[in-house]
Design a protein around this motif. Structure first.
Motif, PDB file in Angstrom:
ATOM      1  N   GLY A  43       1.618  -3.075   0.771  1.00 43.37           N
ATOM      2  CA  GLY A  43       1.721  -2.287  -0.361  1.00 43.37           C
ATOM      3  C   GLY A  43       2.023  -3.116  -1.687  1.00 43.37           C
ATOM      4  N   ASP A  44       2.568  -4.184  -1.578  1.00 46.99           N
ATOM      5  CA  ASP A  44       2.839  -5.012  -2.992  1.00 46.99           C
ATOM      6  C   ASP A  44       1.656  -6.262  -3.065  1.00 46.99           C
ATOM      7  N   GLY A  45       0.789  -5.985  -2.212  1.00 48.63           N
ATOM      8  CA  GLY A  45      -0.246  -6.947  -2.432  1.00 48.63           C
ATOM      9  C   GLY A  45      -1.158  -6.911  -3.523  1.00 48.63           C
ATOM     10  N   PHE A  46      -1.941  -8.052  -3.935  1.00 49.11           N
ATOM     11  CA  PHE A  46      -2.877  -8.171  -5.016  1.00 49.11           C
ATOM     12  C   PHE A  46      -3.862  -6.857  -4.707  1.00 49.11           C
ATOM     13  N   ALA A  47      -4.065  -5.899  -5.839  1.00 53.78           N
ATOM     14  CA  ALA A  47      -4.810  -4.783  -5.732  1.00 53.78           C
ATOM     15  C   ALA A  47      -4.799  -3.995  -4.609  1.00 53.78           C
TER      16      ALA A  47
END
Length: 272
Positions: free
Chosen positions: A156-160
């Motif tokens: 969920g906190d990943g890029f895009a």
């Protein structure tokens, strides 16, 4: 400038090394599809444990369980460099550049060569990826990812991440652009190495060796180093989240340094 650019692009895309490069990438791409997607296409009785399999966790860029995914993203600099990266060295050795410089300015030739290497390198890597996406889509449904089921790779906190879980094709498109540019930049570094290395196949290997050096060196400095290309190039972001600003700065630095060496050495070399 237009005529030399058209000629260089034709040479870059219509040659046996471009075909070999795309074939190499496509073989890996097809093998990944056979491993990750074909079982679901041909087993009508397959039972899903939690959630249906999807293009968005089976495609080569988003499949964490396929060995061919890691193979592809390990050799992609070689796939990018094969088509045309050694052409400058070949032109110098054959004396072709002397003929070209009679007809056009040096800077036009060097600029056209750089663009041709960049575009052919990026295209050679992107074509197998899109072949894999198409084959995967023929085997597995394009089920929209659901973060709650825990079988999709992007955190969920990943890029895009928001794009991945709402508009996954746009997410893939963004990563395609990142991979295209990275492949093109790495391929262009061979032009700088051509001034120091006089063996064609070593020049072809130089972007791959640079990629390995940067990846190994950055991993030795720190775990999850944002400069580690072998980690941030993976669309499923298993090892670390992509930091777009750092990626842009890293690619700009590699491109600017290699291009400066390529142009400076070439324009001031009185022997060609």
């Amino acid at each position: 400038m237009n005529s030399i650019l058209k000629f260089e692009l034709k040479r870059a895309f219509i040659n046996r090394f471009f075909v070999i490069s795309v074939l190499l990438g496509s073989i890996i791409s097809v093998l990944q599809t056979v491993e990750a997607s074909f079982p679901y296409a041909f087993d009508m009785n397959f039972e899903y444990d939690i959630y249906p399999m999807s293009v968005f966790n089976s495609y080569i860029g988003l499949s964490m369980t396929s060995v061919w995914t890691y193979v592809f993203f390990m050799v992609f600099p070689l796939v990018a460099s094969l088509p045309y990266s050694s052409s400058y060295l070949s032109d110098v050795k054959s004396g072709y550049v002397k003929t070209i410089f009679i007809k056009t300015k040096k800077v036009y030739y060097f600029s056209a060569k750089l663009l041709a290497v960049f575009l052919s390198g990026g295209t050679a890597v992107l074509l197998p990826l899109n072949i894999n996406l198409l084959l995967t889509a023929l085997c597995v449904p394009a089920v929209i990812p659901d973060i709650s089921v825990g079988i999709f790779p992007v955190f969920g906190d990943g890029f895009a991440a928001a794009l991945y879980y709402t508009h996954p094709f746009i997410y893939i498109l963004i990563y395609d652009l990142i991979i295209f540019v990275t492949s093109g930049v790495l391929a262009c570094t061979a032009l700088a190495f051509s001034h120091f290395i006089k063996y064609k196949y070593v020049v072809m290997l130089s972007p791959f060796l640079l990629f390995m050096a940067i990846s190994f060196g950055s991993s030795m400095i720190s775990e999850k180093n944002p400069l580690n290309i072998s980690e941030w190039i993976l669309p499923f972001q298993q090892y670390q989240n992509l930091n777009l600003f750092i990626v842009i700065m890293e690619l700009l630095m590699i491109f600017c340094i290699s291009s400066f060496i390529y142009f400076f050495k070439g324009l001031h070399d009185d022997t060609i």
